[in-house]
Design a protein around this motif. Structure first.
Motif, PDB file in Angstrom:
ATOM      1  N   ALA A 112       0.819  -1.209   0.000  1.00 49.80           N
ATOM      2  CA  ALA A 112       0.000   0.000   0.000  1.00 49.80           C
ATOM      3  C   ALA A 112       0.856   1.264   0.000  1.00 49.80           C
ATOM      4  CB  ALA A 112      -0.924   0.006   1.212  1.00 49.80           C
ATOM      5  N   GLY A 113       2.033   1.171   0.588  1.00 46.03           N
ATOM      6  CA  GLY A 113       2.909   2.341   0.664  1.00 46.03           C
ATOM      7  C   GLY A 113       3.253   2.725   2.093  1.00 46.03           C
ATOM      8  N   LYS A 114       3.199   1.785   3.009  1.00 50.43           N
ATOM      9  CA  LYS A 114       3.471   2.063   4.427  1.00 50.43           C
ATOM     10  C   LYS A 114       4.901   2.536   4.644  1.00 50.43           C
ATOM     11  CE  LYS A 114       2.345  -2.109   5.354  1.00 50.43           C
ATOM     12  NZ  LYS A 114       1.852  -2.352   3.998  1.00 50.43           N
ATOM     13  N   THR A 115       5.863   1.783   4.129  1.00 50.41           N
ATOM     14  CA  THR A 115       7.263   2.118   4.380  1.00 50.41           C
ATOM     15  C   THR A 115       7.608   3.481   3.771  1.00 50.41           C
ATOM     16  OG1 THR A 115       7.714  -0.246   4.308  1.00 50.41           O
ATOM     17  CG2 THR A 115       9.610   1.231   4.194  1.00 50.41           C
ATOM     18  N   THR A 116       7.186   3.678   2.536  1.00 51.41           N
ATOM     19  CA  THR A 116       7.425   4.959   1.877  1.00 51.41           C
ATOM     20  C   THR A 116       6.766   6.092   2.663  1.00 51.41           C
ATOM     21  OG1 THR A 116       7.298   3.732  -0.196  1.00 51.41           O
ATOM     22  CG2 THR A 116       7.300   6.123  -0.365  1.00 51.41           C
ATOM     23  N   SER A 117       5.527   5.874   3.108  1.00 58.42           N
ATOM     24  CA  SER A 117       4.817   6.909   3.861  1.00 58.42           C
ATOM     25  C   SER A 117       5.469   7.168   5.223  1.00 58.42           C
ATOM     26  CB  SER A 117       3.351   6.518   4.052  1.00 58.42           C
ATOM     27  OG  SER A 117       2.729   6.352   2.799  1.00 58.42           O
ATOM     28  N   THR A 118       6.066   6.129   5.801  1.00 56.59           N
ATOM     29  CA  THR A 118       6.796   6.306   7.058  1.00 56.59           C
ATOM     30  C   THR A 118       7.919   7.320   6.846  1.00 56.59           C
ATOM     31  OG1 THR A 118       6.332   4.030   7.720  1.00 56.59           O
ATOM     32  CG2 THR A 118       8.176   5.107   8.822  1.00 56.59           C
ATOM     33  N   GLY A 119       8.666   7.126   5.778  1.00 54.31           N
ATOM     34  CA  GLY A 119       9.748   8.060   5.460  1.00 54.31           C
ATOM     35  C   GLY A 119       9.214   9.452   5.175  1.00 54.31           C
ATOM     36  N   LYS A 120       8.126   9.523   4.413  1.00 56.55           N
ATOM     37  CA  LYS A 120       7.553  10.824   4.057  1.00 56.55           C
ATOM     38  C   LYS A 120       7.060  11.563   5.297  1.00 56.55           C
ATOM     39  CE  LYS A 120       5.652   9.576  -0.492  1.00 56.55           C
ATOM     40  NZ  LYS A 120       4.352   9.344  -1.179  1.00 56.55           N
ATOM     41  N   LEU A 121       6.393  10.817   6.170  1.00 56.48           N
ATOM     42  CA  LEU A 121       5.827  11.438   7.372  1.00 56.48           C
ATOM     43  C   LEU A 121       6.939  11.964   8.275  1.00 56.48           C
ATOM     44  CD1 LEU A 121       3.221  12.050   8.888  1.00 56.48           C
ATOM     45  CD2 LEU A 121       3.419   9.827  10.013  1.00 56.48           C
ATOM     46  N   ALA A 122       8.008  11.176   8.400  1.00 58.06           N
ATOM     47  CA  ALA A 122       9.147  11.605   9.216  1.00 58.06           C
ATOM     48  C   ALA A 122       9.711  12.903   8.653  1.00 58.06           C
ATOM     49  CB  ALA A 122      10.214  10.513   9.222  1.00 58.06           C
ATOM     50  N   ASN A 123       9.853  12.927   7.353  1.00 60.24           N
ATOM     51  CA  ASN A 123      10.361  14.115   6.671  1.00 60.24           C
ATOM     52  C   ASN A 123       9.464  15.321   6.931  1.00 60.24           C
ATOM     53  OD1 ASN A 123      12.076  15.526   4.977  1.00 60.24           O
ATOM     54  ND2 ASN A 123      10.889  15.022   3.133  1.00 60.24           N
ATOM     55  N   HIS A 124       8.171  15.080   6.821  1.00 59.45           N
ATOM     56  CA  HIS A 124       7.178  16.134   7.040  1.00 59.45           C
ATOM     57  C   HIS A 124       7.262  16.674   8.480  1.00 59.45           C
ATOM     58  CE1 HIS A 124       3.158  18.054   6.801  1.00 59.45           C
ATOM     59  NE2 HIS A 124       3.040  17.632   8.045  1.00 59.45           N
ATOM     60  N   LEU A 125       7.327  15.767   9.448  1.00 60.49           N
ATOM     61  CA  LEU A 125       7.357  16.186  10.853  1.00 60.49           C
ATOM     62  C   LEU A 125       8.605  17.019  11.155  1.00 60.49           C
ATOM     63  CD1 LEU A 125       6.079  12.930  12.588  1.00 60.49           C
ATOM     64  CD2 LEU A 125       4.952  15.171  12.602  1.00 60.49           C
ATOM     65  N   ARG A 126       9.688  16.642  10.550  1.00 62.44           N
ATOM     66  CA  ARG A 126      10.909  17.403  10.796  1.00 62.44           C
ATOM     67  C   ARG A 126      10.847  18.769  10.113  1.00 62.44           C
ATOM     68  NH1 ARG A 126      16.482  14.806   9.073  1.00 62.44           N
ATOM     69  NH2 ARG A 126      15.582  15.188   7.016  1.00 62.44           N
ATOM     70  N   LYS A 127      10.405  18.764   8.859  1.00 70.93           N
ATOM     71  CA  LYS A 127      10.400  20.003   8.088  1.00 70.93           C
ATOM     72  C   LYS A 127       9.360  20.996   8.603  1.00 70.93           C
ATOM     73  CE  LYS A 127      10.184  19.987   3.344  1.00 70.93           C
ATOM     74  NZ  LYS A 127      10.458  19.167   2.136  1.00 70.93           N
ATOM     75  N   LYS A 128       8.141  20.504   8.824  1.00 71.89           N
ATOM     76  CA  LYS A 128       7.047  21.406   9.170  1.00 71.89           C
ATOM     77  C   LYS A 128       6.968  21.682  10.665  1.00 71.89           C
ATOM     78  CE  LYS A 128       5.318  22.399   5.262  1.00 71.89           C
ATOM     79  NZ  LYS A 128       5.035  21.444   4.216  1.00 71.89           N
ATOM     80  N   ASN A 129       7.306  20.658  11.486  1.00 70.43           N
ATOM     81  CA  ASN A 129       7.118  20.824  12.923  1.00 70.43           C
ATOM     82  C   ASN A 129       8.419  20.769  13.714  1.00 70.43           C
ATOM     83  OD1 ASN A 129       4.840  19.188  11.528  1.00 70.43           O
ATOM     84  ND2 ASN A 129       3.811  20.205  13.224  1.00 70.43           N
ATOM     85  N   ASN A 130       9.506  20.681  12.966  1.00 69.16           N
ATOM     86  CA  ASN A 130      10.804  20.683  13.627  1.00 69.16           C
ATOM     87  C   ASN A 130      10.960  19.524  14.617  1.00 69.16           C
ATOM     88  OD1 ASN A 130      13.303  21.743  13.770  1.00 69.16           O
ATOM     89  ND2 ASN A 130      12.796  23.285  15.326  1.00 69.16           N
ATOM     90  N   ARG A 131      10.445  18.361  14.266  1.00 64.54           N
ATOM     91  CA  ARG A 131      10.513  17.205  15.156  1.00 64.54           C
ATOM     92  C   ARG A 131      11.709  16.326  14.822  1.00 64.54           C
ATOM     93  NH1 ARG A 131       7.043  18.201  19.335  1.00 64.54           N
ATOM     94  NH2 ARG A 131       5.098  19.050  18.521  1.00 64.54           N
ATOM     95  N   GLN A 132      12.045  15.445  15.752  1.00 63.84           N
ATOM     96  CA  GLN A 132      13.167  14.517  15.564  1.00 63.84           C
ATOM     97  C   GLN A 132      12.676  13.077  15.681  1.00 63.84           C
ATOM     98  OE1 GLN A 132      16.041  15.780  14.654  1.00 63.84           O
ATOM     99  NE2 GLN A 132      15.174  17.826  14.888  1.00 63.84           N
ATOM    100  N   PRO A 133      12.132  12.525  14.607  1.00 60.86           N
ATOM    101  CA  PRO A 133      11.538  11.187  14.714  1.00 60.86           C
ATOM    102  C   PRO A 133      12.576  10.055  14.696  1.00 60.86           C
ATOM    103  CG  PRO A 133      10.718  12.407  12.791  1.00 60.86           C
ATOM    104  CD  PRO A 133      11.939  13.100  13.271  1.00 60.86           C
ATOM    105  N   LEU A 134      12.193   8.964  15.325  1.00 64.72           N
ATOM    106  CA  LEU A 134      12.941   7.712  15.194  1.00 64.72           C
ATOM    107  C   LEU A 134      12.062   6.749  14.392  1.00 64.72           C
ATOM    108  CD1 LEU A 134      15.380   5.859  16.024  1.00 64.72           C
ATOM    109  CD2 LEU A 134      13.958   5.099  17.939  1.00 64.72           C
ATOM    110  N   LEU A 135      12.650   6.153  13.360  1.00 63.92           N
ATOM    111  CA  LEU A 135      11.890   5.191  12.556  1.00 63.92           C
ATOM    112  C   LEU A 135      12.165   3.788  13.085  1.00 63.92           C
ATOM    113  CD1 LEU A 135      12.679   6.639   9.005  1.00 63.92           C
ATOM    114  CD2 LEU A 135      10.941   7.333  10.659  1.00 63.92           C
TER     115      LEU A 135
END
Ligand SMILES: Nc1nc2c(ncn2[C@@H]2O[C@H](COP(=O)(O)OP(=O)(O)O)[C@@H](O)[C@H]2O)c(=O)[nH]1
Ligand SMILES: Nc1nc2c(ncn2[C@@H]2O[C@H](COP(=O)(O)OP(=O)(O)O)[C@@H](O)[C@H]2O)c(=O)[nH]1
Ligand SMILES: [Mg+2]
Ligand SMILES: [Mg+2]
Lengths: 450, 335
Positions: A112-135
Motif C-alpha cells: 500500500a505504501g506504508k514504508t514509503t509513507s513512514t519516510g515521508k511522514l518523518a520528513n514532514h514532521l521534521r520540516k514542518k514541525n521541527n521534530r526529531q523522529p525515530l523510525l
C-alpha cells in the motif's frame, strides 16, 4: 482518461431539462442515475453510493435554481457540497502526546505504501514541525523491508531502529520506543508489515503491538486505486485496531480515488495525508473539496460555478436581457460584458470549463485569441460616448480616427462594426427564442473575438 | 463445444490438477458471489427493476467494471422482455449464458510462452507495490521445480531496497541475480542480464522493473526502451510481457492494462493477492475488452503461492451456482 466526467454525462442528460426555474423530481431522477454511475466508476463502494444518492436526491428536489446556473449545475453543486461534507474537513494534523515521544503506527495491506509513507511522514514532521523522529523497522516478513527503511533513513539522515528479522515485531516496537525515550526523540514511527485484514494471526500481532506501544496515532495506509474491497479492509482494520486516521497513497496516478469516500464513510476517521509520488517530499495534506471533484470527475466545473456565482451580478444580467430584447445594446454594454467575462479568467479556459462545451460544434475548435480581444477593447475605447451609443453615426472619417486612436486598421474597425450589428440581430433572435416565440438555430453565431 | 460442456469436461478430467490452494484462495470469492446470486433468485421471485438492481450490485461489488455490468444488465432486460420471462428462476439460465459469453474467449491460451531449447525472456511490468518482485521470486521457484535453469535481472534500480529484495528471493530459491547499483540505468541492467543469460545458456530470464503509474510519460518511455534493448540483444524477445495486477484494484486496472499495453504490448496478466477478499473482477473486463488473458495467480507471499491460471476454473468458481444443470453434480460443490 477512460471515463467521461460527470459534468459531460449530466450535460447529455440535461439537454432535456434545461432552463427551468426549479429542480423537479423528474430532473433529479435522471440526474441521480448519472451521479450513481459516476461514483461507481470512481470505485466508491456501491453501498456507500446508495446512501449518498438517497441523501442528495432528498436535498436537490425542489431547490430554486440560482440565476446564473442551469438545473444541472445546481444539482452538481448539491452533489459536490454533500460529497465535500462527507469527506470531512482538512485535518492533516498528527497527534502530539502529552509526554513524548508521540508514537505513530503505520498499518495496511501489502504494497500500500506504508514504508514509503513512514519516510515521508518523518520528513514532514521534521520540516514542518521541527521534530526529531525515530523510525522503527517492524516488518520482519517482507524480504529486505528493513533494508528499504534503512535506505530511506539514510536519504533523510534520520536514525532507523531495527533488531533484524529474528525478533518479534512486538519486541522491536517495545525496544524502539525505549530507545526513543533514551535518545530524546519526540516521535516514533513504527513501520509494520503489510497484511491481509482477514489474517487473524497477523492482525492479532498488530493488536499486541498496539497494546505495548500505546500509539497516539494508528494510520491506515491505503492505495488510492483500491476498488470495492476498500470498505472491507478499512472496516476490519478499524474494528480490530481503532484507527485514528488514513493516508491515501498513489494519488499522483489517474485513478478517481473513490476508495477515499468508502473508507471515510465506514471508519469516520479523517484522511490526514495523501501520497503524491515516490519521493520523500511527496506527501500533501488532504483537501476534501479537491477529492470530491476528482471523484466526480468534474474538472473545473465547480470552480466555474463558483466564479459564476461571485462574478455575475444578477441585476446586471436582467438589465442585459432587457437590452437584448429591445435592441438597445450598445458598445458600452458590450465592453462591460467583455470585461466581466474576462475577469473570470482566460476565455479558452472558461469555455473548457463549461460542461458540454466540448459537444458544441461551434466551440469545438475555438481558440479564443486573447490578443484579438485586446484589439477589440482598444477599438471600442477609442470611440466617443456618442459613437458607442449610436454606432450608426460612425462614418468614414470617424472610422479613421478610431483606427488611429486604437492603433488598428480601418478594416478592423469595419469588421467590428459589422460583427456588432450581426450580434445585435442575433441577440434579438436569441431572446425571442428564449421566450419561445421563434424557432431557430444559433449555428451562425459569431462573436467578434472568434 | 459449448462453454458449459467444455467446463464440465474440464472439471471431470482435470479436477485433480487444480491445487487445493487455488480453490482455498477462491473460496471467499466464490462463496460470497454465488451464494448471493442464489439468494437473489430465491428472494426475488419476480423479474423486476429491483431484481436487476441487486444483480447489478453483486457484479459491481466484484469490481467487474461498471460499463461491462451495465451492458450485461441491459442485455438481460432485453432478453427478459422479448422472451417474456417473469420468474427469476427462468432467467437464471439466461444470466449464466450471458456471463459465459462475456467471459469465454474460447481458445485463449493462458500458458506461458516458454521457448523449447532456447532462452526465454519474461519482462514484468506494472504499477507500484502490486507484487512484481514477489511474483518473479515465486515464478523462478516454479520454473526451477520444472527443471528449468533461471536467471533474474534486478531492473528496479529506483525503489529503496528493491535490489536487495530480489536478491533475497534469489537466495531463497537458488537463482542468480544480475544487478547494478541503486540509481543505475535499468536498460543497462537488462542488457547485461540478456547477455549473461545467453553465455550461461539458461532457459529463462526473469526481468524485474520498477513500479510506475501509467500516467507518467517518461517512466512509460523508459519501459519501452527496456523492452527495445531486450529485443535488440535477442530477436523475438521478450517472449512474454506480464502485467502484474493487484486483485484489490478497482476500475483503474483497465487504464493500467490499456496504457501498459500501448507501451510494451502486454501478453498476459499476473493477478496477485487473490488470497484476500478482493475478487479481481476487473480482469474479466480487461479480458473482454483488450483480450489480455490472465496467466498466473498469486495467492500469498510464500514461494509456492503462485499458480497457473485456469480461466474456466476461475469463471466456474465465480459463477458455479448460477450455471445451468451443473449444481446437481457431486463434484461441483467442491469448486
Ligand atoms: N507513485 C507513487 N508511488 C508510491 C506512493 N507511495 C508509495 N509508492 C510506491 O509504492 C510501492 C510500495 O510502497 P511501500 O512503501 O514499499 O509499501 P508497503 O509494502 O506498504 O510498505 C513502492 O514502489 C513505492 O515507491 C505514492 O504516493 N505515489
Ligand atoms: N497476500 C499477498 N501478498 C502479496 C502477493 N504478491 C505480493 N504480495 C506482497 O505485496 C507486497 C508488494 O510486493 P512486491 O513484489 O514488492 O511488489 P512490486 O513493487 O510490484 O515489486 C509485498 O509485501 C509482497 O509480499 C500475493 O499474491 N498475496
Ligand atoms: Mg513496507
Ligand atoms: Mg519490486
Amino acid at each position: 482518461m477512460a471515463f467521461e466526467g460527470l459534468a459531460d454525462r449530466l450535460q447529455q442528460t440535461l439537454q432535456k431539462v434545461r432552463g427551468k426555474g426549479k429542480v423537479t423530481e423528474a430532473d433529479v431522477k435522471v440526474m441521480m442515475r448519472e451521479v450513481r454511475l459516476a461514483l461507481l466508476e470512481a470505485d466508491v463502494n456501491f453501498k456507500v453510493v446508495k446512501r449518498f444518492v438517497a441523501k442528495v436526491k432528498e436535498r436537490a428536489i425542489g431547490q430554486e435554481v440560482l440565476e446564473s446556473l442551469t438545473p444541472g449545475q445546481q444539482v452538481v453543486k448539491v452533489v459536490n457540497e454533500e460529497l465535500t461534507a462527507l469527506m470531512g474537513g482538512e485535518q492533516s494534523k498528527i497527534a502530539v502526546a502529552n509526554k513524548p515521544p508521540t508514537v505513530v503506527m503505520m498499518v495496511g495491506l501489502q504494497g500500500a505504501g506504508k514504508t514509503t509513507s513512514t519516510g515521508k511522514l518523518a520528513n514532514h514532521l521534521r520540516k514542518k514541525n521541527n521534530r526529531q523522529p525515530l523510525l522503527v523497522a517492524a516488518d520482519v516478513y517482507r524480504p529486505a523491508a528493513i533494508n528499504q527503511l534503512q535506505t530511506l533513513g539514510k536519504q533523510l539522515s534520520m536514525p532507523v531502529f531495527d533488531l533484524g528479522t529474528d525478533v518479534s515485531p512486538v519486541e522491536i516496537a517495545k525496544q524502539g520506543i525505549a530507545k526513543a525515550k533514551e535518545e530524546h526523540h519526540d516521535y516514533v514511527i513504527i513501520d509494520t508489515a503489510g497484511r491481509l485484514h482477514i489474517d487473524e494471526g497477523l492482525m492479532g500481532e498488530l493488536a499486541q503491538i498496539k497494546e505495548i506501544a500505546k500509539p497516539d496515532e494508528i494510520l491506515l495506509v491505503v492505495d488510492a486505486m483500491t476498488g470495492q474491497d476498500a470498505v472491507n479492509v478499512a472496516e476490519s482494520f478499524h474494528e480490530q485496531l481503532g484507527l485514528t486516521g488514513v493516508v491515501l497513497t498513489k494519488l499522483d496516478g489517474d485513478t478517481r480515488g473513490g476508495a477515499a469516500l468508502s473508507i471515510k464513510s465506514v471508519t469516520d476517521t479523517p484522511i490526514k495525508f495523501v501520497g503524491m509520488g515516490e519521493k520523500l517530499d511527496a506527501l500533501e495534506p488532504f483537501h476534501p473539496e479537491r477529492m470530491a471533484s476528482r471523484i466526480l470527475g468534474m474538472g473545473d466545473v465547480l470552480s466555474l460555478i463558483e466564479k459564476a456565482q461571485t462574478n455575475v451580478d444578477e441585476k446586471k444580467a436582467k438589465e442585459l436581457e432587457e437590452k437584448m430584447r429591445t435592441m438597445s445594446f450598445t458598445f458600452d454594454d458590450f465592453l462591460e460584458q467583455l470585461t466581466q467575462v474576462r475577469s473570470m479568467g482566460p476565455l479558452d479556459e472558461l469555455l473548457g470549463m463549461l460542461p458540454g462545451a466540448g459537444q458544441m460544434k461551434q466551440l469545438k475548435n475555438v481558440k479564443v485569441d486573447e490578443k484579438q480581444l485586446n484589439h477589440v477593447e482598444a477599438i471600442i475605447q477609442s470611440m466617443t460616448k456618442g459613437e458607442k451609443l449610436h454606432p450608426e453615426t460612425i462614418n468614414a472619417s470617424r472610422k479613421k480616427r478610431i483606427a488611429k486612436g486604437s492603433g488598428r486598421s480601418v478594416q478592423e474597425v469595419n469588421r467590428l462594426l459589422k460583427q456588432f450589428e450581426d450580434m445585435k440581430k442575433m441577440m434579438k433572435q436569441m431572446s425571442n427564442m428564449q421566450k419561445g416565440k421563434k424557432k431557430g438555430g444559433m449555428g451562425n453565431m459569431k462573436f467578434p473575438f472568434m | 463445444m459449448s462453454f458449459f460442456k467444455r467446463l464440465k469436461n474440464k472439471l471431470t478430467t482435470q479436477s485433480d490438477t487444480v491445487t487445493e490452494k487455488f480453490k482455498d484462495g477462491l473460496t471467499k470469492t466464490r462463496a460470497s458471489f454465488s451464494t448471493r446470486i442464489n439468494d437473489l433468485v430465491k428472494n426475488y421471485r419476480k423479474v423486476d427493476e429491483e431484481f436487476f438492481e441487486e444483480l447489478e450490485e453483486i457484479l459491481i461489488e466484484a469490481d467487474v467494471g461498471v460499463s461491462t455490468v451495465m451492458d450485461l444488465i441491459d442485455e438481460l432486460k432485453d432478453e427478459a422482455r422479448t422472451q417474456n420471462i417473469k420468474e427469476t428462476e427462468e432467467l437464471q439460465g439466461v444470466i449464466s449464458e450471458k456471463l459465459a459469453e462475456l467471459l469465454d474467449k474460447g481458445d485463449d491460451d493462458t500458458k506461458l510462452n516458454i521457448q523449447e531449447d532456447e532462452l526465454t525472456v519474461i519482462l514484468f511490468v506494472g504499477v507500484n507495490g502490486v507484487g512484481k518482485t514477489t511474483s518473479i521470486g515465486k515464478l523462478a521457484h516454479k520454473l526451477k521445480q520444472e527443471g528449468k535453469s533461471v536467471l533474474m535481472a534486478a531492473g528496479d534500480t529506483f525503489r529503496a531496497g528493491a535490489i536487495d529484495q530480489l536478491q533475497v528471493w534469489g537466495n531463497r530459491v537458488g537463482v542468480d541475480v544480475i544487478k547494478h547499483s541503486e540509481g543505475a540505468d535499468p536498460a543497462a541492467v537488462v542488457f547485461d542480464a540478456v547477455k549473461s543469460a545467453k553465455t550461461r545458456g539458461v532457459d529463462v530470464l526473469l526481468c524485474d522493473t520498477a513500479g510506475r503509474l501509467q500516467n507518467k510519460v517518461n517512466l512509460m518511455n523508459e519501459l519501452e526502451k527496456i523492452k527495445r534493448v531486450i529485443g535488440r540483444e535477442l530477436p523475438g524477445a521478450p517472449h512474454e510481457v506480464l502485467l502484474v495486477v493487484d486483485a484489490t484494484t478497482g476500475q483503474n486496472a483497465m487504464n493500467q492494462a490499456k496504457t501498459f499495453s500501448q507501451a510494451t504490448d502486454v501478453s498476459g496478466i499476473v493477478l496477485t493477492k487473490l488470497d484476500g477478499t478482493a475478487k479481481g473482477g476487473i480482469v474479466l473486463a480487461i479480458r473482454h475488452e483488450l483480450e489480455i488473458p490472465v496467466k498466473l495467480v498469486g495467492l500469498g507471499e510464500k514461494v509456492e503461492d503462485l499458480y497457473e491460471f485456469d480461466a474456466d476454473q476461475f469463471v466456474y468458481g465465480l459463477f458455479s451456482n448460477i450455471l445451468p444443470n451443473v449444481e446437481e453434480e457431486e463434484s461441483v460443490d467442491r469448486y
